[in-house]
Write a protein that holds these residues in place. Structure first.
Motif, PDB file in Angstrom:
ATOM      1  N   ASN A   1       0.831  -1.197   0.000  1.00 18.26           N
ATOM      2  CA  ASN A   1       0.000   0.000   0.000  1.00 18.26           C
ATOM      3  C   ASN A   1       0.867   1.250   0.000  1.00 18.26           C
ATOM      4  O   ASN A   1       1.729   1.417   0.847  1.00 18.26           O
ATOM      5  CB  ASN A   1      -0.909   0.028   1.233  1.00 18.26           C
ATOM      6  CG  ASN A   1      -1.965  -1.061   1.160  1.00 18.26           C
ATOM      7  OD1 ASN A   1      -2.476  -1.350   0.080  1.00 18.26           O
ATOM      8  ND2 ASN A   1      -2.269  -1.663   2.288  1.00 18.26           N
ATOM      9  N   MET A   2       0.609   2.107  -0.946  1.00 20.13           N
ATOM     10  CA  MET A   2       1.302   3.391  -1.000  1.00 20.13           C
ATOM     11  C   MET A   2       0.479   4.298  -1.907  1.00 20.13           C
ATOM     12  O   MET A   2       0.112   3.902  -3.013  1.00 20.13           O
ATOM     13  CB  MET A   2       2.717   3.215  -1.563  1.00 20.13           C
ATOM     14  CG  MET A   2       3.470   4.526  -1.748  1.00 20.13           C
ATOM     15  SD  MET A   2       5.128   4.278  -2.434  1.00 20.13           S
ATOM     16  CE  MET A   2       6.033   3.872  -0.964  1.00 20.13           C
ATOM     17  N   ASP A   3       0.198   5.496  -1.425  1.00 22.41           N
ATOM     18  CA  ASP A   3      -0.546   6.450  -2.236  1.00 22.41           C
ATOM     19  C   ASP A   3       0.443   7.153  -3.164  1.00 22.41           C
ATOM     20  O   ASP A   3       1.138   8.085  -2.755  1.00 22.41           O
ATOM     21  CB  ASP A   3      -1.262   7.461  -1.332  1.00 22.41           C
ATOM     22  CG  ASP A   3      -2.073   8.456  -2.145  1.00 22.41           C
ATOM     23  OD1 ASP A   3      -2.064   8.366  -3.392  1.00 22.41           O
ATOM     24  OD2 ASP A   3      -2.716   9.327  -1.523  1.00 22.41           O
TER      25      ASP A   3
ATOM     26  N   SER B   1       0.114   9.179  -5.423  1.00 21.43           N
ATOM     27  CA  SER B   1      -0.129  10.591  -5.747  1.00 21.43           C
ATOM     28  C   SER B   1       0.560  11.532  -4.763  1.00 21.43           C
ATOM     29  O   SER B   1       0.686  12.730  -5.030  1.00 21.43           O
ATOM     30  CB  SER B   1      -1.630  10.880  -5.774  1.00 21.43           C
ATOM     31  OG  SER B   1      -2.166  10.759  -4.467  1.00 21.43           O
ATOM     32  N   THR B   2       1.020  10.990  -3.641  1.00 18.92           N
ATOM     33  CA  THR B   2       1.659  11.854  -2.633  1.00 18.92           C
ATOM     34  C   THR B   2       3.156  11.575  -2.487  1.00 18.92           C
ATOM     35  O   THR B   2       3.813  12.170  -1.630  1.00 18.92           O
ATOM     36  CB  THR B   2       1.000  11.653  -1.250  1.00 18.92           C
ATOM     37  OG1 THR B   2       1.228  10.300  -0.828  1.00 18.92           O
ATOM     38  CG2 THR B   2      -0.498  11.918  -1.308  1.00 18.92           C
TER      39      THR B   2
ATOM     40  N   ALA C   1       2.761   8.606  -9.602  1.00 19.14           N
ATOM     41  CA  ALA C   1       1.504   8.013 -10.077  1.00 19.14           C
ATOM     42  C   ALA C   1       1.517   7.772 -11.577  1.00 19.14           C
ATOM     43  O   ALA C   1       0.803   6.897 -12.087  1.00 19.14           O
ATOM     44  CB  ALA C   1       0.337   8.921  -9.696  1.00 19.14           C
TER      45      ALA C   1
END
Lengths: 66, 244
Positions: free
Chosen positions: B2-4, B6-7, B75
């Motif tokens: 899990n890793m966003d 976009s940030t 991203a």
């Protein structure tokens, strides 16, 4: 007759520009170095691929890949 | 994992292994690829194209934080890099895309800044696309001539014109050595370009131009390098689509 004052002014002007030149030259070299390393990495010749390793490790101080 | 994306902001160089990266400069772009792919912590993930990985490790480290954030948003690129490793033919094609860009795009763009180098810029742009060993070797002499001219222009601008002759001799010697083996010749042509053109032209162009004069060229080549990156990845993606 040499205009010493003008000469000094010109030298100072060039000296002031040097950091900007170096800065943009280094930014320009970034893409250049990346493409060179990529090309060399694509070789199946170990000697050529080693050139790429040298550039990567030399420039970026990344550890040797295992 | 899990890793966003976009940030995420990438950092420079290799980073210590962590089980839960924050994405705040604590991993480089290829370490992010390894993490997302579920591979052991590495900046050389098995799933990614070794040619593109080499390109990105180098570029990642040379860019400023601001440029890296702008040019390499996680991203956009990380999902394309996961699984990008191609077959040997694909990787070779990607390598030649990089060499072709160096010779026919990057180098002429710098030479455009110096009037005395304009003919060399035109000659390089007029070369056939460098797609294989034969075309790479065929371009070598023209590349050496252009590099020698750039070196001479730079040294002349620096008030060391007399040293230019020594520079020519050095390049000629490099050319002789490179003839020893075909791949080595192509590799040597590429090495000749590495880290040289921008510096030479910056010096040659700078006698009456502030550093800012180089800025548009840098920005153009940053955008162009993104196009090259897209092309190298698309090369493998098309092949994967064809084999489905």
């Amino acid at each position: 007759v040499i205009d010493i004052a003008a000469l000094v002014a010109e030298v100072e002007r060039l000296q002031q520009m040097q950091p900007k030149r170096d800065y943009y030259a280094s930014l320009g070299a970034a893409q250049e170095r990346a493409a060179v390393v990529a090309f060399l990495r694509g070789s199946d010749d170990d000697l050529v691929a080693d050139y790429g390793d040298d550039i990567e490790r030399g420039e970026h101080r990344r550890e040797e890949k295992v | 994992m899990n890793m966003d994306l976009s940030t995420v902001s990438f950092g420079v160089g290799q980073h210590p292994r962590t089980d839960a990266p924050t994405g705040d400069r604590d991993l480089c772009i290829m370490e992010a690829v390894a993490y997302i792919a579920g591979e052991p912590w590495s900046d050389s993930p098995d799933c990614a194209s070794p040619v593109v990985s080499a390109f990105l490790r180098s570029w990642n480290d040379d860019l400023s934080d601001a440029d890296r954030d702008r040019l390499l948003p996680a991203a956009v690129w990380v999902p394309r890099l996961v699984g990008s490793r191609g077959d040997p033919a694909t990787e070779e094609r990607r390598a030649y895309l990089a060499l072709d860009w160096l010779i026919r795009v990057h180098t002429p763009a710098w030479f455009d800044l110096v009037p005395s180098l304009a003919s060399h810029a035109e000659a390089l742009r007029a070369l056939p696309e460098v797609v294989d060993l034969a075309s790479a070797v065929a371009s070598k002499d023209l590349v050496y001539a252009a590099e020698a001219a750039a070196l001479a222009a730079a040294w002349a601008a620096a008030g060391h014109a007399a040293r230019a002759a020594a520079g020519h001799a050095a390049w000629a010697a490099a050319g002789d050595a490179a003839r020893a083996a075909a791949w080595a010749a192509a590799g040597d042509a590429a090495r000749a370009v590495a880290g040289a053109v921008a510096g030479y032209v910056a010096l040659a162009a700078a006698s009456d131009a502030a550093g800012y004069a180089l800025c548009p060229t840098v920005e153009t080549l940053q955008a162009s390098a993104l196009d090259l990156l897209d092309l190298m990845l698309a090369c493998g993606e098309h092949r994967r689509e064809e084999t489905k």
